[in-house]
Scaffold this motif. Structure first.
Motif, mmCIF file in Angstrom:
data_model
loop_
_atom_site.group_PDB
_atom_site.id
_atom_site.type_symbol
_atom_site.label_atom_id
_atom_site.label_comp_id
_atom_site.label_asym_id
_atom_site.label_seq_id
_atom_site.Cartn_x
_atom_site.Cartn_y
_atom_site.Cartn_z
ATOM 1 N N SER A 1 -22.708 -6.656 -13.728
ATOM 2 C CA SER A 1 -22.869 -8.114 -13.760
ATOM 3 C C SER A 1 -22.285 -8.726 -15.027
ATOM 4 N N GLN A 2 -22.433 -8.059 -16.159
ATOM 5 C CA GLN A 2 -21.902 -8.609 -17.410
ATOM 6 C C GLN A 2 -20.376 -8.514 -17.465
ATOM 7 N N LEU A 3 -19.813 -7.448 -16.896
ATOM 8 C CA LEU A 3 -18.351 -7.348 -16.854
ATOM 9 C C LEU A 3 -17.763 -8.395 -15.922
ATOM 10 N N VAL A 4 -18.398 -8.614 -14.788
ATOM 11 C CA VAL A 4 -17.924 -9.651 -13.864
ATOM 12 C C VAL A 4 -18.013 -11.024 -14.540
ATOM 13 N N LYS A 5 -19.085 -11.255 -15.255
ATOM 14 C CA LYS A 5 -19.239 -12.527 -15.976
ATOM 15 C C LYS A 5 -18.115 -12.699 -17.000
ATOM 16 N N ALA A 6 -17.837 -11.651 -17.772
ATOM 17 C CA ALA A 6 -16.758 -11.715 -18.769
ATOM 18 C C ALA A 6 -15.412 -11.942 -18.095
ATOM 19 N N GLN A 7 -15.179 -11.284 -16.963
ATOM 20 C CA GLN A 7 -13.922 -11.474 -16.239
ATOM 21 C C GLN A 7 -13.772 -12.914 -15.748
ATOM 22 N N TYR B 1 -4.173 -8.406 -18.938
ATOM 23 C CA TYR B 1 -4.466 -7.060 -19.429
ATOM 24 C C TYR B 1 -5.969 -6.873 -19.620
ATOM 25 N N TYR B 2 -6.621 -7.852 -20.219
ATOM 26 C CA TYR B 2 -8.082 -7.770 -20.401
ATOM 27 C C TYR B 2 -8.777 -7.583 -19.058
ATOM 28 N N ASP B 3 -8.354 -8.352 -18.065
ATOM 29 C CA ASP B 3 -8.976 -8.277 -16.748
ATOM 30 C C ASP B 3 -8.805 -6.883 -16.140
ATOM 31 N N ARG B 4 -7.605 -6.333 -16.236
ATOM 32 C CA ARG B 4 -7.362 -4.985 -15.682
ATOM 33 C C ARG B 4 -8.208 -3.934 -16.385
ATOM 34 N N ARG B 5 -8.327 -4.032 -17.696
ATOM 35 C CA ARG B 5 -9.121 -3.057 -18.456
ATOM 36 C C ARG B 5 -10.605 -3.173 -18.097
ATOM 37 N N LEU B 6 -11.083 -4.391 -17.898
ATOM 38 C CA LEU B 6 -12.494 -4.564 -17.533
ATOM 39 C C LEU B 6 -12.754 -4.099 -16.108
ATOM 40 N N LEU B 7 -11.795 -4.280 -15.240
ATOM 41 C CA LEU B 7 -11.924 -3.746 -13.888
ATOM 42 C C LEU B 7 -12.026 -2.224 -13.931
ATOM 43 N N GLU B 8 -11.162 -1.610 -14.725
ATOM 44 C CA GLU B 8 -11.196 -0.157 -14.905
ATOM 45 C C GLU B 8 -12.542 0.287 -15.483
#
Length: 142
Positions: free
Chosen positions: A57-63, A91-98
């Motif tokens: 949930s926190q990664l989705v929020k950051a994305q 790039y940030y989005d891809r890294r957070l998805l990973e």
């Protein structure tokens, strides 16, 4: 109870009275807060379902916040710098998805560090040039 209400009112008022440049800074701060929470939860336990949900949930929020920052870029007026920021947000989005898929904290820490540097540069620019053209050229803040 009263302290929570005062804090909520203070946050609402700070958002309503913030300049456009300060709103961008608040977005950076919110994303960094979510990343810190996600990284901590990821480091604590990747087998606890509650911690996994916090990470997710926190990664989705950051994305979502990063997508909002990316969406406010003024690519015409901002020129090559705005296009570079656009790619950096990608790039940030891809890294957070990973990080979310693998439940690894290293990509979270990387994005946290890089986004923190961008946030600090934005903050410094606001201190030096609040309300001037460079800020408006990068993000649609006017």
């Amino acid at each position: 109870m009263y302290a929570q209400n005062y804090a909520r009112t203070y946050r609402a008022n700070s958002i309503l009275t913030a300049s456009p440049g300060q709103l961008v800074l608040l977005l950076f701060d919110a994303a960094l807060n979510s990343l810190a929470i996600a990284r901590k939860a990821c480091d604590e336990s990747v087998t606890d379902p509650r911690k996994l949900e916090v990470v997710h949930s926190q990664l989705v929020k950051a994305q979502k916040i990063i997508a909002e920052l990316q969406g406010t870029l003024n690519l015409e007026a901002g020129g090559e710098f705005a296009r570079t920021m656009y790619r950096l947000y990608d790039y940030y989005d891809r890294r957070l998805l990973e990080a979310n898929l693998k439940k690894e904290s290293a990509p979270i820490a990387e994005v946290e560090r890089l986004l923190g540097e961008v946030r600090n540069a934005w903050s410094e620019m606001l201190r030096q040039q609040e309300g001037t053209a460079p800020q408006a050229a990068l993000h649609h803040v006017a």
